[in-house]
Design an enzyme around this catalytic site. Structure first.
Site, mmCIF file in Angstrom:
data_model
loop_
_atom_site.group_PDB
_atom_site.id
_atom_site.type_symbol
_atom_site.label_atom_id
_atom_site.label_comp_id
_atom_site.label_asym_id
_atom_site.label_seq_id
_atom_site.Cartn_x
_atom_site.Cartn_y
_atom_site.Cartn_z
ATOM 1 C CD GLU A 151 1.835 -5.218 5.228
ATOM 2 O OE1 GLU A 151 2.263 -6.670 5.712
ATOM 3 O OE2 GLU A 151 0.753 -5.432 4.596
ATOM 4 C CD GLU B 122 -2.246 -7.517 2.993
ATOM 5 O OE1 GLU B 122 -1.962 -6.470 2.699
ATOM 6 O OE2 GLU B 122 -3.046 -7.606 3.936
ATOM 7 N N GLY C 75 0.841 -4.925 0.807
ATOM 8 C CA GLY C 75 -0.204 -4.792 -0.084
ATOM 9 C C GLY C 75 -0.115 -6.027 -0.979
ATOM 10 C CB ALA D 244 -1.204 0.290 1.243
HETATM 11 C C1 HXC Z 1 5.512 4.156 -0.829
HETATM 12 C C2 HXC Z 1 6.987 3.722 -2.163
HETATM 13 C C3 HXC Z 1 6.574 2.149 -1.787
HETATM 14 C C4 HXC Z 1 5.418 2.172 -0.886
HETATM 15 C C5 HXC Z 1 8.390 2.280 -3.217
HETATM 16 N N1 HXC Z 1 7.756 3.466 -2.983
HETATM 17 N N2 HXC Z 1 7.425 1.296 -1.904
HETATM 18 N N3 HXC Z 1 6.136 4.770 -2.156
HETATM 19 N N4 HXC Z 1 4.659 3.291 -0.273
HETATM 20 N N5 HXC Z 1 4.967 0.350 -0.550
HETATM 21 C C6 HXC Z 1 8.914 4.877 -3.470
HETATM 22 C C7 HXC Z 1 10.430 4.768 -2.525
HETATM 23 O O1 HXC Z 1 9.810 5.776 -1.775
HETATM 24 C C8 HXC Z 1 11.480 5.713 -4.041
HETATM 25 O O2 HXC Z 1 10.781 6.898 -4.196
HETATM 26 C C9 HXC Z 1 10.363 4.516 -5.565
HETATM 27 O O3 HXC Z 1 9.653 3.971 -4.598
HETATM 28 C C10 HXC Z 1 11.070 3.463 -4.710
HETATM 29 O O4 HXC Z 1 11.821 2.924 -3.552
HETATM 30 P P1 HXC Z 1 12.881 2.849 -3.395
HETATM 31 O O5 HXC Z 1 12.914 2.341 -1.574
HETATM 32 O O6 HXC Z 1 14.181 4.184 -3.565
HETATM 33 O O7 HXC Z 1 13.631 1.389 -4.498
HETATM 34 P P2 HXC Z 1 14.704 0.097 -3.587
HETATM 35 O O8 HXC Z 1 16.233 0.834 -2.986
HETATM 36 O O9 HXC Z 1 15.216 -0.567 -4.351
HETATM 37 O O10 HXC Z 1 13.883 -0.705 -2.675
HETATM 38 C C11 HXC Z 1 12.601 -0.867 -2.600
HETATM 39 C C12 HXC Z 1 12.145 -1.771 -1.784
HETATM 40 C C13 HXC Z 1 11.693 -0.542 -0.670
HETATM 41 C C14 HXC Z 1 12.124 -3.002 -0.645
HETATM 42 C C15 HXC Z 1 10.971 -1.862 -1.964
HETATM 43 O O11 HXC Z 1 11.135 0.637 -1.397
HETATM 44 C C16 HXC Z 1 10.335 -0.607 0.553
HETATM 45 O O12 HXC Z 1 10.939 -1.235 1.507
HETATM 46 N N6 HXC Z 1 9.488 -0.087 0.278
HETATM 47 C C17 HXC Z 1 8.287 -0.587 0.941
HETATM 48 C C18 HXC Z 1 7.130 -1.864 1.475
HETATM 49 C C19 HXC Z 1 6.654 -1.363 2.519
HETATM 50 O O13 HXC Z 1 7.224 -2.102 3.692
HETATM 51 N N7 HXC Z 1 5.774 -2.561 1.567
HETATM 52 C C20 HXC Z 1 4.228 -2.198 2.861
HETATM 53 C C21 HXC Z 1 3.638 -1.020 2.861
HETATM 54 S S1 HXC Z 1 2.712 -1.364 4.241
HETATM 55 P P3 HXC Z 1 11.068 8.068 -3.886
HETATM 56 O O14 HXC Z 1 10.346 9.662 -4.661
HETATM 57 O O15 HXC Z 1 10.997 8.163 -2.269
HETATM 58 O O16 HXC Z 1 12.891 7.656 -4.022
HETATM 59 C C22 HXC Z 1 1.009 -2.238 3.425
HETATM 60 C C23 HXC Z 1 0.207 -2.560 4.053
HETATM 61 C C24 HXC Z 1 -1.210 -3.162 3.451
HETATM 62 O O17 HXC Z 1 1.318 -2.642 2.095
HETATM 63 C C25 HXC Z 1 -2.745 -2.904 4.364
HETATM 64 C C26 HXC Z 1 -3.438 -1.053 3.546
HETATM 65 C C27 HXC Z 1 -4.967 -1.524 3.984
#
Ligand code: HXC
Length: 257
Positions: free
Chosen positions: A131, A111, A108, A65
């Site tokens: 998460e 999911e 997400g 998400a």
């Molecule tokens: C918003 C995101 C994002 C996310 C990546 N980006 N994941 N933005 N939400 N979930 C953005 C980054 O901020 C960045 O933009 C760009 O995408 C590239 O990501 P990087 O981090 O620079 O890439 P990398 O170093 O290769 O790392 C990849 C990654 C990392 C390991 C996937 O991006 C990461 O950990 N992302 C978050 C994963 C996460 O925690 N997901 C769970 C979310 S909670 P900028 O512009 O900042 O450089 C969830 C709850 C679901 O999903 C329930 C919903 C109701």
């Protein structure tokens, strides 16, 4: 319909939905969620389509998400934003949905893959529930669906640690249907999707309803549901055609009725 965060393409009876927010690794913001659900439900209602493929980019199926969109919200605001209802609609799609995962399927994104019926993974795929490290938990079915696949202890480890697993481990745990070398992902997806989509549509829908029924009911109710789905197919043209084709030693020519 004009979409900004996804691309939709039809190839024969297969519809392809490609998540397309490369700047955010296909993070599932509200717009993407609404567009994806809108596309999937319209394709579900279209008799010319037998199966739906959902895929992302080589680097990411979806990185979860959208954290930036949620970060400052309160509980009341999260309730109002209703991140759950539309995903329920996606999971209610009656036709087979195939997730094709390359790169990250996190939170997400994982999911979403679990809402699909078949998951094809590239050997580059990575799955996980990060998460817990953000101070939250999976919110669109992760805890419920992963537990039904891998059982409690393995599900608990994934959800409580946020540990990422690679495609090989996901396959060993039964989380994905199949892992394929990245270079073969497209052709294997095309073959698998066409093999499903060209079957009789009423039979595909009945099969998915029966499988879904197994997740919702006990054995006796599930057996009754399966028997009813099976029996109802005997009023379809495709059942007559499928069985006639067998007797005449030829390929069936389904009309999807
Ligand atoms: C918003 C995101 C994002 C996310 C990546 N980006 N994941 N933005 N939400 N979930 C953005 C980054 O901020 C960045 O933009 C760009 O995408 C590239 O990501 P990087 O981090 O620079 O890439 P990398 O170093 O290769 O790392 C990849 C990654 C990392 C390991 C996937 O991006 C990461 O950990 N992302 C978050 C994963 C996460 O925690 N997901 C769970 C979310 S909670 P900028 O512009 O900042 O450089 C969830 C709850 C679901 O999903 C329930 C919903 C109701």
């Amino acid at each position: 319909t004009e979409y900004e965060t996804i691309r939709v393409e039809r190839r024969g009876r297969v519809a392809w939905i490609t998540l397309d927010r490369p700047e955010a690794l296909n993070a599932l913001n509200a717009q993407l969620m609404h567009e994806l659900v809108d596309a999937a439900t319209s394709l579900d209602a279209d008799d010319a389509i037998g199966a739906i493929v959902v895929t992302g980019s080589e680097k990411a199926f979806a990185a979860g998400a959208d954290i930036k969109e949620m970060a400052s919200k309160t509980t009341a605001e999260m309730r109002d934003a209703n991140h759950f209802g539309p995903w329920l609609e996606f999971a209610r799609v009656k036709k087979p949905v195939i997730a094709v995962v390359s790169g990250y399927a996190l939170g997400g994104g994982f999911e979403l893959a679990l809402m699909c019926d078949v998951i094809l993974a590239s050997d580059s795929a990575t799955f996980g529930f990060p998460e817990i490290g953000l101070g939250v938990i999976p919110g669109i079915g992760g805890t419920q669906r992963i537990l039904r696949i891998v059982g409690y202890p393995k599900a608990a480890e994934l959800v409580l640690t946020g540990r990422r697993i690679d495609a090989a481990e996901a396959e060993r745990q039964g989380i994905v249907s199949r892992v394929v070398p990245a270079a073969e992902l497209l052709t294997q997806t095309e073959e698998l999707a066409a093999a499903i989509a060209n079957k009789s549509l009423p039979a595909l829908v009945a099969a998915k309803a029966a499988l879904d029924g197994a997740l919702e009911t006990g054995l006796e109710a599930g057996l009754a549901l399966e028997a009813e789905q099976f029996t109802a197919l005997f009023d379809t043209a495709d059942q007559k055609e499928g069985m006639a084709a067998f007797r005449e030693k030829r390929e069936p020519d389904f009309t999807h009725r």
